[in-house]
Write a protein that holds these residues in place. Sequence first.
Motif, short mmCIF file in Angstrom:
data_model
loop_
_atom_site.label_atom_id
_atom_site.label_comp_id
_atom_site.label_asym_id
_atom_site.label_seq_id
_atom_site.Cartn_x
_atom_site.Cartn_y
_atom_site.Cartn_z
N ALA A 1 0.84 -1.20 0.00
CA ALA A 1 0.00 0.00 0.00
C ALA A 1 0.87 1.25 0.00
O ALA A 1 0.64 2.19 -0.76
N VAL A 2 1.90 1.26 0.85
CA VAL A 2 2.76 2.45 0.93
C VAL A 2 3.56 2.60 -0.37
O VAL A 2 3.84 3.71 -0.81
N GLU A 3 3.88 1.47 -1.00
CA GLU A 3 4.57 1.53 -2.30
C GLU A 3 3.71 2.24 -3.35
O GLU A 3 4.21 3.03 -4.14
N GLU A 4 2.41 1.94 -3.31
CA GLU A 4 1.47 2.60 -4.23
C GLU A 4 1.50 4.10 -4.03
O GLU A 4 1.53 4.89 -4.97
N LEU A 5 1.46 4.50 -2.76
CA LEU A 5 1.48 5.92 -2.41
C LEU A 5 2.73 6.59 -3.01
O LEU A 5 2.66 7.65 -3.64
N TYR A 6 3.87 5.91 -2.83
CA TYR A 6 5.14 6.46 -3.33
C TYR A 6 5.21 6.45 -4.84
O TYR A 6 5.80 7.35 -5.44
N ALA A 7 4.60 5.44 -5.45
CA ALA A 7 4.59 5.41 -6.92
C ALA A 7 3.89 6.66 -7.45
O ALA A 7 4.35 7.28 -8.41
N GLY A 8 2.81 7.04 -6.80
CA GLY A 8 2.08 8.25 -7.20
C GLY A 8 2.92 9.50 -6.98
O GLY A 8 2.97 10.39 -7.83
N MET A 9 3.59 9.57 -5.85
CA MET A 9 4.43 10.74 -5.56
C MET A 9 5.55 10.86 -6.58
O MET A 9 5.84 11.94 -7.09
N LEU A 10 6.17 9.73 -6.89
CA LEU A 10 7.31 9.76 -7.83
C LEU A 10 6.86 10.10 -9.24
O LEU A 10 7.59 10.74 -10.00
N LEU A 11 5.63 9.68 -9.57
CA LEU A 11 5.08 10.04 -10.89
C LEU A 11 4.94 11.56 -11.00
O LEU A 11 5.31 12.17 -12.02
N ALA A 12 4.44 12.17 -9.93
CA ALA A 12 4.29 13.64 -9.93
C ALA A 12 5.68 14.29 -9.99
O ALA A 12 5.88 15.27 -10.71
N CYS A 13 6.63 13.74 -9.27
CA CYS A 13 8.00 14.29 -9.28
C CYS A 13 8.56 14.28 -10.70
O CYS A 13 9.19 15.23 -11.15
N LYS A 14 8.31 13.15 -11.38
CA LYS A 14 8.83 13.01 -12.75
C LYS A 14 8.15 14.02 -13.67
O LYS A 14 8.82 14.72 -14.43
N LYS A 15 6.86 14.09 -13.57
CA LYS A 15 6.11 14.98 -14.46
C LYS A 15 6.53 16.45 -14.28
O LYS A 15 6.66 17.19 -15.23
N TYR A 16 6.71 16.86 -13.00
CA TYR A 16 7.01 18.27 -12.74
C TYR A 16 8.51 18.52 -12.53
O TYR A 16 8.91 19.60 -12.14
N LYS A 17 9.30 17.48 -12.77
CA LYS A 17 10.76 17.59 -12.68
C LYS A 17 11.22 18.13 -11.32
O LYS A 17 11.96 19.11 -11.23
N VAL A 18 10.72 17.48 -10.25
CA VAL A 18 11.22 17.82 -8.91
C VAL A 18 11.85 16.58 -8.30
O VAL A 18 11.53 15.45 -8.66
N ASP A 19 12.78 16.80 -7.36
CA ASP A 19 13.46 15.69 -6.70
C ASP A 19 12.92 15.51 -5.29
O ASP A 19 12.77 16.48 -4.54
N LEU A 20 12.64 14.25 -4.94
CA LEU A 20 12.25 13.95 -3.56
C LEU A 20 13.55 13.78 -2.76
O LEU A 20 14.31 12.85 -3.04
N VAL A 21 13.83 14.68 -1.84
CA VAL A 21 15.17 14.70 -1.23
C VAL A 21 15.20 14.36 0.26
O VAL A 21 16.25 14.45 0.89
N GLY A 22 14.06 13.96 0.84
CA GLY A 22 14.12 13.59 2.25
C GLY A 22 12.75 13.58 2.86
O GLY A 22 11.73 13.70 2.16
#
Length: 347
Positions: free
Chosen positions: A111-132
Amino acid sequence: MDFDNTSRTELSELGEFGLIKHLTQYIELTNDSTVKGVGDDAAVIDNGDLQTVVSTDMLVEGVHFDLTYVPLKHLGYKSVVVNLSDIYAMNAQPRQIVVSIAISNRFSLEAVEELYAGMLLACKKYKVDLVGGDTTSSLSGLVISVTAIGAAKKEDIVYRDGAKEGNLLCVSGDLGGAYMGLQILEREKTIFKENPKLQPDLGGKDYILERQLKPEARKDIGELLKSLNVKPTSMIDVSDGLSSEILHLCTQSKVGVELYEEKLPIDPLTFETAREFNLDPTLCALSGGEDYELLFTIDIGDYDKIKNSMDISVIGHITNESKGRLMVAKAGTAHELKAQGWNALLK
Ligand code: ADP
Ligand code: MG
């Protein structure tokens, strides 16, 4: 300065904005590099060449989202997007996010992996880095806190307090769709509870469901305005509802406003669905919230530059503070603009 803590006051007496004002009233800024503290879509920090823009938002299960109809991947995506929206509302570029989560044992790794998959998709689309971030346990469901960090040149940053008498009031996209999407989801949830055998009826409602479940931040509007050589005089994103955001701009800029009901951009599906629910489409556009469009003011001399942009609507103009904050209804009558919030819609 200390608070007077001798009596008990209910938080409901202040409301969200009253509480923020109360808690932050005695803050004294001591660093020269703090350009803007509390009170805008994001704080602004001077770093010499560029200024850093910081904004944070928290999403709480049961308050901001309902996992019975929100897929975790969508939730992850949305939790990032709503933060980026605040950075774009400063006319800045988001670059990094930090993410903190509190999770209960009701959630599996998957479940938490799903949550992160969504976050990383947004990061990719908007070209931001998840840094911590930070991870902790929770006794009562899921809490997600995202902080977005962006950058902009000092002269590009747009605050809430720059609107001037005679400016045009503009909004991107269309309004009220996310709220109507939520109404559909709530309706299907109620039907499902009463009869779990019935399949949800979401047909034909894709656009407004997407507005609710997978909103986008208006990265493109800042780019468009830049290419047209237009710098807004003030700007805010529409998270709580158009009227609430207009009132923020007016209060902070010390101006009045005349908003025209007939100019409100409402998608036909939003309009039709509001009617289906016996709701006033105008009220949905004014108070629905979660549209994540950009609301901004421009100099009237810039009108010719934006008038052919399909994605920008001129919805009113800025007046002297003494004229008040008014909405001119389709019938021609003027009404005081109020931040009614969602509750008003349900009455
Ligand atoms: P937005 O809707 O754009 O996210 P908010 O209405 O949440 O903005 O917040 C308005 C302002 O108050 C922002 O500058 C925000 O940083 C600040 N703020 C909100 N909550 C707090 C708090 N608990 N302590 C200090 N500042 C806060
Ligand atoms: Mg905002």
